[in-house]
Write a protein that holds these residues in place. Structure first.
Motif, PDB file in Angstrom:
ATOM      1  N   ALA A   1       0.945  -1.235  -0.019  1.00 59.84           N
ATOM      2  CA  ALA A   1       0.051   0.044   0.171  1.00 59.84           C
ATOM      3  C   ALA A   1       0.937   1.222   0.004  1.00 59.84           C
ATOM      4  CB  ALA A   1      -0.969  -0.075   1.239  1.00 59.84           C
ATOM      5  N   TRP A   2       1.903   1.168   0.842  1.00 58.84           N
ATOM      6  CA  TRP A   2       2.809   2.320   1.062  1.00 58.84           C
ATOM      7  C   TRP A   2       3.489   2.767  -0.469  1.00 58.84           C
ATOM      8  CZ3 TRP A   2       2.232   6.385   3.739  1.00 58.84           C
ATOM      9  CH2 TRP A   2       1.746   6.247   5.199  1.00 58.84           C
ATOM     10  N   LYS A   3       4.102   1.385  -1.213  1.00 61.10           N
ATOM     11  CA  LYS A   3       4.871   1.512  -2.176  1.00 61.10           C
ATOM     12  C   LYS A   3       3.730   2.218  -3.376  1.00 61.10           C
ATOM     13  CE  LYS A   3       8.209  -1.779  -2.266  1.00 61.10           C
ATOM     14  NZ  LYS A   3       7.968  -3.328  -2.236  1.00 61.10           N
ATOM     15  N   ARG A   4       2.219   1.771  -3.239  1.00 60.09           N
ATOM     16  CA  ARG A   4       1.407   2.488  -4.200  1.00 60.09           C
ATOM     17  C   ARG A   4       1.194   3.874  -3.830  1.00 60.09           C
ATOM     18  NH1 ARG A   4      -3.583  -0.110  -3.008  1.00 60.09           N
ATOM     19  NH2 ARG A   4      -2.433  -1.785  -2.263  1.00 60.09           N
ATOM     20  N   VAL A   5       1.186   4.429  -2.688  1.00 62.57           N
ATOM     21  CA  VAL A   5       1.209   5.891  -2.211  1.00 62.57           C
ATOM     22  C   VAL A   5       2.319   6.657  -3.044  1.00 62.57           C
ATOM     23  CG1 VAL A   5       1.264   7.419  -0.273  1.00 62.57           C
ATOM     24  CG2 VAL A   5      -0.473   5.498  -0.651  1.00 62.57           C
ATOM     25  N   ALA A   6       3.361   5.889  -2.735  1.00 67.08           N
ATOM     26  CA  ALA A   6       4.632   6.603  -3.183  1.00 67.08           C
ATOM     27  C   ALA A   6       4.488   6.863  -4.802  1.00 67.08           C
ATOM     28  CB  ALA A   6       6.070   5.756  -2.764  1.00 67.08           C
TER      29      ALA A   6
ATOM     30  N   GLN B   1       3.700  11.000  -9.159  1.00 72.99           N
ATOM     31  CA  GLN B   1       2.949  11.506 -10.341  1.00 72.99           C
ATOM     32  C   GLN B   1       2.414  12.854 -10.259  1.00 72.99           C
ATOM     33  OE1 GLN B   1       0.001   8.360 -10.877  1.00 72.99           O
ATOM     34  NE2 GLN B   1       1.181   7.223 -12.048  1.00 72.99           N
ATOM     35  N   ARG B   2       2.524  13.508  -9.185  1.00 73.74           N
ATOM     36  CA  ARG B   2       1.992  14.637  -8.799  1.00 73.74           C
ATOM     37  C   ARG B   2       3.152  15.538  -8.688  1.00 73.74           C
ATOM     38  NH1 ARG B   2      -1.812  11.379  -7.159  1.00 73.74           N
ATOM     39  NH2 ARG B   2      -3.953  12.171  -6.755  1.00 73.74           N
TER      40      ARG B   2
ATOM     41  N   ILE C   1       3.132  19.394  -0.158  1.00 74.16           N
ATOM     42  CA  ILE C   1       3.192  17.826   0.097  1.00 74.16           C
ATOM     43  C   ILE C   1       2.022  17.325   0.682  1.00 74.16           C
ATOM     44  CG2 ILE C   1       4.473  16.268   1.392  1.00 74.16           C
ATOM     45  CD1 ILE C   1       7.231  18.062   1.345  1.00 74.16           C
ATOM     46  N   GLY C   2       1.558  18.235   1.709  1.00 71.92           N
ATOM     47  CA  GLY C   2       0.448  17.812   2.133  1.00 71.92           C
ATOM     48  C   GLY C   2      -0.879  17.602   1.636  1.00 71.92           C
ATOM     49  N   GLN C   3      -1.149  18.420   0.634  1.00 73.63           N
ATOM     50  CA  GLN C   3      -2.311  18.434  -0.103  1.00 73.63           C
ATOM     51  C   GLN C   3      -2.145  17.266  -1.095  1.00 73.63           C
ATOM     52  OE1 GLN C   3      -2.608  22.307  -2.152  1.00 73.63           O
ATOM     53  NE2 GLN C   3      -3.818  22.978  -0.762  1.00 73.63           N
ATOM     54  N   ALA C   4      -0.947  17.022  -1.777  1.00 74.88           N
ATOM     55  CA  ALA C   4      -0.705  15.966  -2.566  1.00 74.88           C
ATOM     56  C   ALA C   4      -1.271  14.532  -1.807  1.00 74.88           C
ATOM     57  CB  ALA C   4       0.584  15.822  -3.103  1.00 74.88           C
TER      58      ALA C   4
ATOM     59  N   GLU D   1      -4.871  14.242  -1.203  1.00 73.29           N
ATOM     60  CA  GLU D   1      -5.305  13.900  -2.419  1.00 73.29           C
ATOM     61  C   GLU D   1      -5.519  12.368  -2.612  1.00 73.29           C
ATOM     62  OE1 GLU D   1      -4.497  15.620  -6.409  1.00 73.29           O
ATOM     63  OE2 GLU D   1      -5.017  17.360  -5.383  1.00 73.29           O
ATOM     64  N   ILE D   2      -4.066  11.807  -2.316  1.00 71.27           N
ATOM     65  CA  ILE D   2      -3.820  10.431  -2.460  1.00 71.27           C
ATOM     66  C   ILE D   2      -4.821   9.539  -1.415  1.00 71.27           C
ATOM     67  CG2 ILE D   2      -2.150   8.595  -2.807  1.00 71.27           C
ATOM     68  CD1 ILE D   2      -0.226  10.470  -3.397  1.00 71.27           C
ATOM     69  N   LEU D   3      -4.743  10.068  -0.221  1.00 73.79           N
ATOM     70  CA  LEU D   3      -5.056   9.087   0.719  1.00 73.79           C
ATOM     71  C   LEU D   3      -6.689   9.221   1.226  1.00 73.79           C
ATOM     72  CD1 LEU D   3      -1.905   9.674   2.982  1.00 73.79           C
ATOM     73  CD2 LEU D   3      -2.629   7.504   1.788  1.00 73.79           C
TER      74      LEU D   3
END
Lengths: 310, 336, 350
Positions: free
Chosen positions: A28-33, A38-39, A294-297, A300-302
């Motif tokens: 899951a963390w790898k997916r987040v990274a 991409q952002r 960073i926080g906004q990105a 958006e992901i989480l």
């Protein structure tokens, strides 16, 4: 994706539950990274942050700490940028660039540690008010709401005046005044997780409250907490800068806020000493922007609700 | 010969996503005449809702549409914006599924029903609009005084009836009902269907009813179109599709619902194994083959065309009429 | 003919969990509930105030009476008035009594009662904060709406980028820059605005000339605060509207033949106003903080300047008094925002 599922299923027969969980969380963390990479805005923020962290850590290498010593300063008073002093000098003859580099340490340090304090308090109280349905939950919620209403700066000013100036005190002041926002967020996350089926199942097989909270609720709350933390750091850094400007910072240390305070009292505004006023503010803006992006990105992901927007 | 009320010709809708193009509707032909109720049946994800929204050009921005949607002879897809806005609701209206969220939570339902009237007939006086709203509420079996209520004050069935009243507000010639009875319990379902079909018959409007529930459609519709994975797989009179389906998928849909009075059906409701294919992962050849109990070698090379078999009936299957030999399932039906 | 149906809906479950009481109670009881909550907040704030000044410092008499009390008789009288030396609960009652009768202490620096100082400082602050907030709300909300509706477009990207940058900026630093650029002048551009203060020394503030003069003095500070606030407000509005964009009722609205602007304003924005109001209410503390720092930088003689001047002394009575007023102001503003929210969200009202 089917192939991965098959592989995991095949292997799971031989792995324990804990190992399985760890693998899934890692995936899951790898997916987040990956999604983070991409952002563009998030990566830009990360880049800026890394730059400043490196500068802060490498401060002794970049500029000698004796440059902060007022008694040893021998540059011109409020001198404009020159080949010797790239960003000019302050009202004591110290190099502004040296001040900036060392100031990065304090500004970042206070921001991060104060956030840590705030997150710990906020997470604990948020979990408690969200998880416990009885009067315990209600009382902590009321407490959080009441605290939220008290405006930050007046409280911080009062607290700092009473406690006195000092690095530790400033960390306490910011940490103790900014936890309600986190607590509310964690509370609403806890509430929604509490409704989910796996909590019922855990309870049915006899999992105690502590186990439920630490093994089920907390790990699922953590992603949002993480995104929220970065935004909290941004606010903490702004707060430290403001408090230092108002004269409530640690007098023995240099932070970007104290630099601007010094500039203000030295009359840099009216005498047009832009090199004294502009750079520290720009540094603050860049670092706060970095954390915000960073926080906004991350949010958006989480945050599944925000993900649906794309 | 008069124009059909609604005529879809080779309609194709493809979404552009980060995972690639996603075909939601693939070459669909469909007609609805005045006074006719046409049903569109299929599982979720077969493109029914996309079809409904495309009829009024409401598809999302990332959707590419080709083909024709002719309403009363005029092409919706190429109409000018002003003309389209005039057709929307006054020419054709939609009863959306999930009335839970299709109504604006902060406006009173009377205002929401009256809104299209005020938009399309601005010359009408306020009092006239209000009385018309009351009329419409009465026709769907709701107390006109409830016009002052907000959506959260109504039950699911009441909200669905409000959607119907709203859809009829401007006396449209065509009504598209997208899953009008899903998420309603059986009693309310029956009421809603009675209201809907009664009003439609009285006014001679054409209706297109979309549902995954073939029993509802068989009960109410004149003709049924069955869709699978974005394509039409069978068309025909409702009763015949239900009782004697040609395409294996229609047969599966039909037998999925147990028949009252048939003892065999009680103990063996025939479900269909597997899931519909993901739009970006469509198998070559007949898209239904992986789940089809009658799949054979001949199904694999190309996607079957919709071919007529009898008066008013057509199906897209190459094995209709062939004797029922042992299906070759091992190689084809493996991933169910 | 009505069939009771169980509407699922997480929103309802959340509200139930949160309020712990039935949702449909009517606006009057909602108002009553919120007013009670505000009174509770106010009381809590008084407790915090008391705790900060009496309990935290080691010797309150020394802290609060600093520099003024020399004879034992004075110390005695001081202690009597402010209840020091008694048990904590009795002290608290005395504190409450003093607070409600307006006895907020005497300023060490100005030798005037704090309540008088506050009374004189109130108007400039209200003027500054009031005009900035109104301007920022009008502009910020509009920017947020337009940006969100055409998300990713040029307008959106410019507005969001600018808002984020302004939001990352300490508002007082922005003020300093404006003073340096427009007050003092730089390069060949002369200073166009005063660098501080509310009135020019030789002008009667109540005359027409005085009013214009005041406006001229407020131009830069109001600009600073407005920019700071509108960055925040536009980001909030944009975020709230983006949340509404995927909702089904917007498709219904379009299907009815409404124009794009009508769909936006009548339906999407109307709903997006709800979370916007809530979040802006949560940010009122930011509004107060901004006022304090900007007043300081521009030397506007309001409550903010009063408070920051008291830091250096340290003038504890003034600090306590301004904290009280600032917190009370936030509580009232919050209550106001809650009442507005309750009015525009029918799910609360009916």
């Amino acid at each position: 994706m089917t192939q991965t599922a098959y592989a995991v299923n095949a292997v799971s027969a031989r792995l324990s539950a804990r190992q399985l969980t760890r693998r899934r969380r890692l995936a899951a963390w790898k997916r987040v990274a990956k999604q983070f990479r991409q952002r563009r805005s998030g990566m830009l923020g990360l880049g800026i942050l890394v730059f400043f962290v490196v500068v802060a850590l490498a401060a002794p290498l970049l500029a000698s700490s004796s440059g902060l010593d007022v008694t040893k300063a021998n540059g011109p008073v409020l001198g404009p940028p020159s080949s010797k002093y790239w960003l000019g000098t302050d009202d004591n003859g110290r190099s502004v660039l040296t001040l900036l580099i060392w100031g990065a340490r304090i500004s970042l340090f206070v921001g991060l540690v104060a956030t840590l304090v705030s997150m710990v308090i906020g997470t604990v109280l948020g979990l408690v008010s969200g998880y416990f349905a009885g009067w315990v939950g209600r009382v902590t919620f009321r407490l959080t709401e009441w605290f939220l209403v008290i405006p930050f700066l007046p409280l911080a000013i009062v607290l700092a005046s009473v406690l006195g100036r000092g690095l530790f005190n400033i960390v306490i002041v910011i940490g103790v005044t900014s936890w309600p926002g986190t607590a509310l967020l964690i509370r609403s996350q806890t509430l929604s997780i509490k409704e989910r089926a796996y909590i019922d199942r855990a309870r049915a097989i006899g999992a105690g409250r502590w186990h439920q909270m630490s093994k089920h609720v907390l790990p699922n709350v953590m992603p949002m907490v993480f995104a929220n933390t970065t935004l909290t750091v941004a606010i903490a850094i702004l707060s430290e800068t403001t408090l230092s400007f108002l004269g409530l910072g640690d007098p023995t240390r240099t932070s970007w806020g104290t630099i601007i305070d010094g500039a203000y009292h030295a009359g840099a505004i009216t005498t047009g000493c832009w090199w004294f006023i502009l750079p520290p503010g720009v540094c603050v803006v860049l670092v706060v922007l970095a954390f915000t992006l960073i926080g906004q990105a991350l949010e958006e992901i989480l945050n599944p609700r925000l993900r649906a927007r794309r | 010969m008069t124009q059909p009320l609604l005529s879809l010709h080779d309609l194709t809708v493809t979404y552009t996503t980060s995972e690639g193009p996603l075909p939601a509707v693939r070459g669909v032909d469909l007609t609805v005449e005045r006074g006719q109720i046409v049903g569109v049946a299929g599982e979720s994800g077969c493109g029914k809702s996309t079809l409904a929204s495309t009829i009024l050009r409401l598809q999302p921005a990332n959707a590419t549409v080709t083909g024709e949607v002719r309403f009363d002879g005029r092409d919706i897809l190429t109409m000018r914006w002003g003309e389209l806005r005039a057709v929307r609701w006054a020419g054709a209206s939609i009863v959306f599924q999930g009335a839970l969220h299709s109504l604006n939570p902060v406006h009173r339902i009377g205002a929401q029903i009256g809104e299209p009237i005020r938009v399309h007939m601005p010359e009408l006086k306020e009092g006239r609009v209000r009385s018309r709203v009351g009329e419409l509420l009465g026709q769907v079996g709701l107390d006109p005084a409830r016009a002052k209520a907000y959506p959260h004050q109504l039950s699911g069935g009441q909200k669905q009836r409000v959607m119907i009243a709203m859809a009829l507000a401007c006396d449209p010639e065509l009504v598209v009902a997208d899953e009008p009875t899903t998420a309603l319990d059986v009693m309310v379902q029956a009421q809603v269907l009675t209201v809907l079909t009664g009003l439609v018959r009285e006014r001679g409007v054409g209706m297109m009813m979309i549902s995954h529930d073939l029993t509802v459609l068989a009960d109410v519709c004149d003709e049924i179109t069955v869709m699978y994975a974005g394509r039409v797989v069978e068309v025909g009179p409702a009763a015949q599709i239900f009782a004697a389906p040609l395409h294996p998928y229609s047969a599966a849909l039909s037998s999925a619902f147990p028949r009252v009075g048939d003892p065999a059906a009680r103990f063996a409701p025939a479900g269909l194994p597997g899931d519909p294919p993901l739009p970006w992962d469509l198998p070559g050849g007949c898209t239904f083959a992986p789940r089809c109990p009658r799949a054979a070698e001949v199904c694999l090379p190309a996607e079957p065309e919709l071919t007529p078999y009898a008066e008013g009936r057509a199906a897209a299957c190459v094995r209709i009429g062939e004797p029922d030999d042992t299906p070759v399932r091992n190689e084809i039906g493996a991933n169910s | 003919m009505s069939v009771p149906a169980a509407d699922p809906g997480l929103a309802e479950a959340e509200a139930e969990a949160e309020a712990g009481q039935p949702r449909r109670r009517g606006y009057a009881s909602y108002v009553g509930f919120k007013v009670l909550g505000s009174i509770g907040s106010f009381f809590f704030m008084l407790v915090v105030n008391f705790f900060l000044f009496r309990v935290l410092p080691g010797d309150p008499a020394r802290t609060l009476g600093r520099g003024r009390l020399s004879t034992p008789a004075q110390v005695e009288a001081f202690n009597k008035t402010y209840g020091l030396g008694e048990s904590i609960p009795r002290q608290f009652l005395t504190f409450l009594h003093n607070t409600f009768t307006g006895q907020l202490g005497i300023s060490v620096e100005y030798h005037t009662p704090v309540s008088t100082l506050i009374r004189h400082a109130l108007w400039p602050t209200l003027l500054l904060v009031g005009s900035s907030t109104i301007l920022a709300t009008l502009i910020g909300v509009y920017l947020g709406i337009r940006g969100a509706w055409r998300r990713g477009g040029l307008f959106d990207r410019i507005t969001t980028g600018t808002s984020l940058t302004l939001y990352a900026m300490p508002e007082w630093w922005l003020g300093l820059l404006l003073i340096a650029a427009l007050g003092v002048g730089f390069w060949f551009i002369p200073g166009l605005f005063p660098t501080g203060g509310l009135h020019s020394p030789d002008v009667n503030p109540n005359s027409l000339h005085g009013v214009l003069d005041t406006m001229w003095h407020l131009a830069l500070p109001v600009t600073t605060l407005t920019l700071a606030y509108l960055a925040d407000f536009s980001l909030i509005m944009r975020s709230s509207l983006l949340d509404e964009l995927g909702e089904d009722y917007l498709q219904t609205a379009r299907a009815k033949g409404l124009r794009d602007i009508q769909v936006r304003n009548r339906h999407a924005v109307r709903n997006a106003m709800l979370p916007t109001t809530t979040i802006i209410a949560l940010n009122i503390g930011f509004v107060v903080g901004g006022a304090i720092t900007v007043e300081t930088v521009f030397s506007i003689p309001g409550l903010g300047l009063l408070a920051t001047n008291a830091i250096g002394v340290p003038d504890f009575w003034v600090l306590q008094g301004t904290f009280l007023v600032a917190s009370a102001g936030v509580i009232v503003a919050n209550l106001f925002a809650n009442l507005i929210y309750g009015w525009i969200d029918p799910r609360v009202r009916t």
